[in-house]
Design an enzyme around this catalytic site. Structure first.
Site, PDB file in Angstrom:
ATOM      1  N   HIS A 108       0.849  -1.199   0.000  1.00 30.91           N
ATOM      2  CA  HIS A 108       0.000   0.000   0.000  1.00 30.91           C
ATOM      3  C   HIS A 108       0.880   1.243   0.000  1.00 30.91           C
ATOM      4  O   HIS A 108       2.006   1.221   0.502  1.00 30.91           O
ATOM      5  CB  HIS A 108      -0.958   0.016   1.191  1.00 30.91           C
ATOM      6  CG  HIS A 108      -0.280  -0.128   2.519  1.00 30.91           C
ATOM      7  ND1 HIS A 108       0.174  -1.336   3.001  1.00 30.91           N
ATOM      8  CD2 HIS A 108       0.050   0.784   3.457  1.00 30.91           C
ATOM      9  CE1 HIS A 108       0.735  -1.166   4.179  1.00 30.91           C
ATOM     10  NE2 HIS A 108       0.694   0.113   4.475  1.00 30.91           N
ATOM     11  N   HIS A 136       0.799   5.235   1.206  1.00 28.55           N
ATOM     12  CA  HIS A 136       0.103   6.282   1.958  1.00 28.55           C
ATOM     13  C   HIS A 136       0.108   7.563   1.126  1.00 28.55           C
ATOM     14  O   HIS A 136       1.160   7.964   0.606  1.00 28.55           O
ATOM     15  CB  HIS A 136       0.830   6.580   3.271  1.00 28.55           C
ATOM     16  CG  HIS A 136       0.845   5.443   4.246  1.00 28.55           C
ATOM     17  ND1 HIS A 136      -0.026   5.360   5.308  1.00 28.55           N
ATOM     18  CD2 HIS A 136       1.631   4.328   4.316  1.00 28.55           C
ATOM     19  CE1 HIS A 136       0.227   4.259   6.001  1.00 28.55           C
ATOM     20  NE2 HIS A 136       1.233   3.616   5.426  1.00 28.55           N
TER      21      HIS A 136
HETATM   22  P1  5GP Z   1       1.873   0.595   7.391  1.00 33.57           P
HETATM   23  O1  5GP Z   1       2.323   0.850   8.795  1.00 33.57           O
HETATM   24  O2  5GP Z   1       1.829  -0.891   7.086  1.00 33.57           O
HETATM   25  O3  5GP Z   1       2.619   1.382   6.355  1.00 33.57           O
HETATM   26  O4  5GP Z   1       0.390   1.155   7.294  1.00 33.57           O
HETATM   27  C1  5GP Z   1      -0.735   0.407   7.631  1.00 33.57           C
HETATM   28  C2  5GP Z   1      -1.840   1.401   7.808  1.00 33.57           C
HETATM   29  O5  5GP Z   1      -3.065   0.708   7.782  1.00 33.57           O
HETATM   30  C3  5GP Z   1      -1.789   2.158   9.141  1.00 33.57           C
HETATM   31  O6  5GP Z   1      -1.632   3.551   8.887  1.00 33.57           O
HETATM   32  C4  5GP Z   1      -3.125   1.832   9.805  1.00 33.57           C
HETATM   33  O7  5GP Z   1      -3.710   2.935  10.450  1.00 33.57           O
HETATM   34  C5  5GP Z   1      -3.969   1.356   8.635  1.00 33.57           C
HETATM   35  N1  5GP Z   1      -4.985   0.383   9.013  1.00 33.57           N
HETATM   36  C6  5GP Z   1      -4.788  -0.737   9.757  1.00 33.57           C
HETATM   37  N2  5GP Z   1      -5.961  -1.409   9.892  1.00 33.57           N
HETATM   38  C7  5GP Z   1      -6.885  -0.692   9.198  1.00 33.57           C
HETATM   39  C8  5GP Z   1      -8.285  -0.876   8.958  1.00 33.57           C
HETATM   40  O8  5GP Z   1      -8.912  -1.837   9.424  1.00 33.57           O
HETATM   41  N3  5GP Z   1      -8.915   0.053   8.214  1.00 33.57           N
HETATM   42  C9  5GP Z   1      -8.252   1.139   7.662  1.00 33.57           C
HETATM   43  N4  5GP Z   1      -8.959   2.000   6.946  1.00 33.57           N
HETATM   44  N5  5GP Z   1      -6.937   1.335   7.883  1.00 33.57           N
HETATM   45  C10 5GP Z   1      -6.257   0.437   8.638  1.00 33.57           C
END
Ligand code: 5GP
Ligand code: ZN
Length: 131
Positions: free
Chosen positions: A97, A99
């Protein structure tokens, strides 16, 4: 089990910002700034280095589209596009993903800083990387 696959399969609700055949973009549940969106492929792939080239192209092109959309709709001053690849880089969900984080000003709850470091011999760095 992958929480983003469950969102894509509508097992978990989400706030959809953009969607097409290949990509889903939803509001991050933890809004670091207003409009913070995550853009993901609709098929499971763990991260940017393991994804195939076409998926990477598609997801980053969609992230740029979402950035343009958010800039137009929120009036933000700038946008950060951020991809965390691997636990050491802060990845917490192992489904690729990007951001897309609108930036409004100094009170934003995010800092992107390149801390000062010792000067490096770039020829030596390059040789050590390329072998
Ligand atoms: P990472 O830390 O892997 O780059 O980002 C994962 C992101 O996914 C985090 O910013 C977190 O807030 C988001 N996230 C985790 N679980 C969920 C969810 O159930 N729904 C949504 N909309 N975002 C989520
Ligand atoms: Zn997944």
């Amino acid at each position: 089990m992958c929480i983003f696959c469950d969102i894509i399969d509508h097992k978990i609700p989400s706030s959809v910002v953009y969607e097409d055949d290949q990509v889903l973009a939803i509001l991050d549940i933890s809004q670091v700034t207003r409009g913070h969106t995550i853009v993901m492929p609709k098929h499971h792939t763990p991260n940017v280095v393991e994804a195939d080239d076409e998926t990477v192209r598609t997801v980053f092109a969609a992230a740029a589209k979402v950035a343009r959309f958010l800039k137009e709709k929120t009036g933000c001053a700038g946008v950060n596009l951020l991809n965390n690849c691997g636990e050491a880089a802060g990845q917490t969900v192992d489904h690729l993903h990007v951001h897309v984080i609108p930036r409004y000003g100094e009170s934003d709850a995010i800092q992107v800083a390149f801390n000062p470091s010792e000067p490096q011999d770039l020829a030596e760095v390059l040789a050590s990387i390329k072998g």
